[in-house]
Design a protein around this motif. Structure first.
Motif, PDB file in Angstrom:
ATOM      1  N   GLN A 135       3.608  -6.093 -19.635  1.00  0.00           N
ATOM      2  CA  GLN A 135       2.705  -5.021 -20.092  1.00  0.00           C
ATOM      3  C   GLN A 135       3.475  -3.713 -20.309  1.00  0.00           C
ATOM      4  O   GLN A 135       2.893  -2.673 -20.618  1.00  0.00           O
ATOM      5  N   ALA A 136       4.789  -3.767 -20.137  1.00  0.00           N
ATOM      6  CA  ALA A 136       5.614  -2.562 -20.332  1.00  0.00           C
ATOM      7  C   ALA A 136       5.616  -2.149 -21.798  1.00  0.00           C
ATOM      8  O   ALA A 136       5.474  -2.988 -22.690  1.00  0.00           O
ATOM      9  N   LYS A 137       5.807  -0.848 -22.028  1.00  0.00           N
ATOM     10  CA  LYS A 137       5.849  -0.358 -23.416  1.00  0.00           C
ATOM     11  C   LYS A 137       7.120  -0.809 -24.116  1.00  0.00           C
ATOM     12  O   LYS A 137       7.129  -1.074 -25.301  1.00  0.00           O
ATOM     13  N   LEU A 138       8.219  -0.874 -23.353  1.00  0.00           N
ATOM     14  CA  LEU A 138       9.488  -1.327 -23.936  1.00  0.00           C
ATOM     15  C   LEU A 138      10.022  -2.501 -23.120  1.00  0.00           C
ATOM     16  O   LEU A 138      10.036  -2.430 -21.890  1.00  0.00           O
ATOM     17  N   ASN A 193      -0.834  -0.811 -10.369  1.00  0.00           N
ATOM     18  CA  ASN A 193       0.300   0.118 -10.534  1.00  0.00           C
ATOM     19  C   ASN A 193       0.825   0.138 -11.968  1.00  0.00           C
ATOM     20  O   ASN A 193       1.321   1.166 -12.439  1.00  0.00           O
ATOM     21  N   MET A 194       0.713  -1.005 -12.636  1.00  0.00           N
ATOM     22  CA  MET A 194       1.204  -1.076 -14.022  1.00  0.00           C
ATOM     23  C   MET A 194       0.393  -0.115 -14.900  1.00  0.00           C
ATOM     24  O   MET A 194       0.956   0.619 -15.709  1.00  0.00           O
ATOM     25  N   GLU A 195      -0.906  -0.140 -14.676  1.00  0.00           N
ATOM     26  CA  GLU A 195      -1.807   0.740 -15.421  1.00  0.00           C
ATOM     27  C   GLU A 195      -1.475   2.210 -15.123  1.00  0.00           C
ATOM     28  O   GLU A 195      -1.387   3.038 -16.034  1.00  0.00           O
ATOM     29  N   GLN A 196      -1.274   2.474 -13.866  1.00  0.00           N
ATOM     30  CA  GLN A 196      -0.936   3.831 -13.408  1.00  0.00           C
ATOM     31  C   GLN A 196       0.345   4.337 -14.107  1.00  0.00           C
ATOM     32  O   GLN A 196       0.408   5.457 -14.594  1.00  0.00           O
ATOM     33  N   MET A 197       1.350   3.456 -14.190  1.00  0.00           N
ATOM     34  CA  MET A 197       2.620   3.854 -14.813  1.00  0.00           C
ATOM     35  C   MET A 197       2.455   4.015 -16.322  1.00  0.00           C
ATOM     36  O   MET A 197       2.975   4.966 -16.907  1.00  0.00           O
ATOM     37  N   ASN A 198       1.713   3.095 -16.927  1.00  0.00           N
ATOM     38  CA  ASN A 198       1.532   3.193 -18.380  1.00  0.00           C
ATOM     39  C   ASN A 198       0.756   4.450 -18.778  1.00  0.00           C
ATOM     40  O   ASN A 198       0.925   4.969 -19.873  1.00  0.00           O
ATOM     41  N   LYS A 199      -0.084   4.919 -17.867  1.00  0.00           N
ATOM     42  CA  LYS A 199      -0.852   6.150 -18.143  1.00  0.00           C
ATOM     43  C   LYS A 199       0.020   7.389 -18.003  1.00  0.00           C
ATOM     44  O   LYS A 199      -0.296   8.435 -18.531  1.00  0.00           O
ATOM     45  N   ASN A 200       1.074   7.268 -17.207  1.00  0.00           N
ATOM     46  CA  ASN A 200       1.845   8.464 -16.842  1.00  0.00           C
ATOM     47  C   ASN A 200       3.278   8.477 -17.345  1.00  0.00           C
ATOM     48  O   ASN A 200       4.107   9.207 -16.812  1.00  0.00           O
ATOM     49  N   GLY A 201       3.559   7.671 -18.349  1.00  0.00           N
ATOM     50  CA  GLY A 201       4.907   7.693 -18.897  1.00  0.00           C
ATOM     51  C   GLY A 201       5.227   6.429 -19.680  1.00  0.00           C
ATOM     52  O   GLY A 201       4.340   5.650 -20.026  1.00  0.00           O
ATOM     53  N   VAL A 202       6.517   6.235 -19.934  1.00  0.00           N
ATOM     54  CA  VAL A 202       6.981   5.067 -20.684  1.00  0.00           C
ATOM     55  C   VAL A 202       7.514   4.037 -19.680  1.00  0.00           C
ATOM     56  O   VAL A 202       8.393   4.350 -18.877  1.00  0.00           O
ATOM     57  N   THR A 203       6.980   2.837 -19.726  1.00  0.00           N
ATOM     58  CA  THR A 203       7.481   1.781 -18.833  1.00  0.00           C
ATOM     59  C   THR A 203       8.529   0.955 -19.576  1.00  0.00           C
ATOM     60  O   THR A 203       8.334   0.595 -20.740  1.00  0.00           O
ATOM     61  N   ILE A 204       9.615   0.674 -18.892  1.00  0.00           N
ATOM     62  CA  ILE A 204      10.678  -0.145 -19.496  1.00  0.00           C
ATOM     63  C   ILE A 204      10.904  -1.358 -18.607  1.00  0.00           C
ATOM     64  O   ILE A 204      11.232  -1.218 -17.420  1.00  0.00           O
ATOM     65  N   ASP A 230       0.839  -1.208   0.000  1.00  0.00           N
ATOM     66  CA  ASP A 230       0.000   0.000   0.000  1.00  0.00           C
ATOM     67  C   ASP A 230       0.871   1.255   0.000  1.00  0.00           C
ATOM     68  O   ASP A 230       0.597   2.207  -0.712  1.00  0.00           O
ATOM     69  N   GLU A 231       1.924   1.219   0.798  1.00  0.00           N
ATOM     70  CA  GLU A 231       2.795   2.395   0.889  1.00  0.00           C
ATOM     71  C   GLU A 231       3.540   2.637  -0.413  1.00  0.00           C
ATOM     72  O   GLU A 231       3.740   3.773  -0.815  1.00  0.00           O
ATOM     73  N   GLU A 232       3.982   1.561  -1.070  1.00  0.00           N
ATOM     74  CA  GLU A 232       4.715   1.806  -2.327  1.00  0.00           C
ATOM     75  C   GLU A 232       3.773   2.326  -3.411  1.00  0.00           C
ATOM     76  O   GLU A 232       4.168   3.133  -4.244  1.00  0.00           O
ATOM     77  N   THR A 233       2.513   1.904  -3.352  1.00  0.00           N
ATOM     78  CA  THR A 233       1.522   2.430  -4.296  1.00  0.00           C
ATOM     79  C   THR A 233       1.309   3.925  -4.046  1.00  0.00           C
ATOM     80  O   THR A 233       1.273   4.726  -4.983  1.00  0.00           O
ATOM     81  N   LYS A 234       1.176   4.283  -2.749  1.00  0.00           N
ATOM     82  CA  LYS A 234       1.008   5.699  -2.395  1.00  0.00           C
ATOM     83  C   LYS A 234       2.207   6.509  -2.878  1.00  0.00           C
ATOM     84  O   LYS A 234       2.072   7.596  -3.427  1.00  0.00           O
ATOM     85  N   MET A 235       3.396   5.952  -2.651  1.00  0.00           N
ATOM     86  CA  MET A 235       4.631   6.645  -3.024  1.00  0.00           C
ATOM     87  C   MET A 235       4.686   6.853  -4.541  1.00  0.00           C
ATOM     88  O   MET A 235       5.125   7.902  -5.014  1.00  0.00           O
ATOM     89  N   LEU A 236       4.228   5.863  -5.293  1.00  0.00           N
ATOM     90  CA  LEU A 236       4.205   5.990  -6.756  1.00  0.00           C
ATOM     91  C   LEU A 236       3.286   7.148  -7.153  1.00  0.00           C
ATOM     92  O   LEU A 236       3.662   8.014  -7.954  1.00  0.00           O
TER      93      LEU A 236
END
Ligand code: S3P
Length: 173
Positions: free
Chosen positions: A153-156, A94-105, A60-66
């Motif tokens: 599910q990463a973009k790269l 969190n994967m969805e959150q990251m993919n919405k907000n940038g490029v995941t590698i 939960d904390e790492e999700t909040k931190m993200l």
């Protein structure tokens, strides 16, 4: 140059922090290590956090931190290279959150290679701390199989041959 956040994901020992630091330097972006941010926020190590509050609370904390990191970057009009903990992409959307907000590698490494990189680096990682060598290899193989569903599910996806920072920068253009 890139104006989107870059999230580095992958299993423990994949090299997210060292690649992230180099990439941020090369691209002139802000570097953030989410595990490090948690250590600073709570003033205790990840081991101590797990021992005191358990894994569920850590997730939960790492999700909040993200989320906080993404919003702070936005507020400050900054672009970041964010290195994440190995489990983060597999919890709480969190994967969805990251993919919405940038490029995941995804730094993809085979289980055997991860084993060699982790066998002498177990002590700061609560999930590995008490495993002997046989158990470590088994743990890596089993959890990598489950986590791949998220990581992929990463973009790269970068494999072993593309470790160089210049390769990564090229792939981002
Ligand atoms: C974890 C990975 C660690 C840290 C915690 C849990 C995991 O980060 O977040 O020990 O579940 O894979 P690194 O991937 O930086 O070792």
């Amino acid at each position: 140059m890139i104006d989107q956040n870059i999230f580095l994901i992958g299993f423990m020992g994949a090299g997210k922090t060292s690649v992230g630091k180099k990439l941020a330097k090369k691209m002139g972006l802000t570097f953030i290590d989410l595990d490090e941010a948690l250590i600073i926020k709570f003033g205790i190590s990840i081991n101590e956090y797990f021992a005191k509050f358990g894994e569920e609370s850590f997730r939960d904390e790492e999700t909040k931190m993200l989320k906080e990191t993404i919003s702070d970057l936005k507020i400050n009009n900054e672009t970041g290279v964010i290195s994440t903990g190995g489990g983060l992409p597999c919890f709480n959307s969190n994967m969805e959150q990251m993919n919405k907000n940038g490029v995941t590698i995804y730094l993809e490494r085979p289980a055997k290679e991860l084993f060699h990189r982790l066998v002498n680096n177990r002590s700061k990682r609560p999930l590995l701390l008490r495993l002997n060598e046989d158990e470590l290899l088994q743990f890596i193989t089993d959890s990598l199989e489950k986590r791949k569903l998220f990581y992929r599910q990463a973009k790269l996806i970068l494999n072993r041959e593309e470790q160089g920072i210049n390769d990564i920068v090229k792939r981002l253009q």
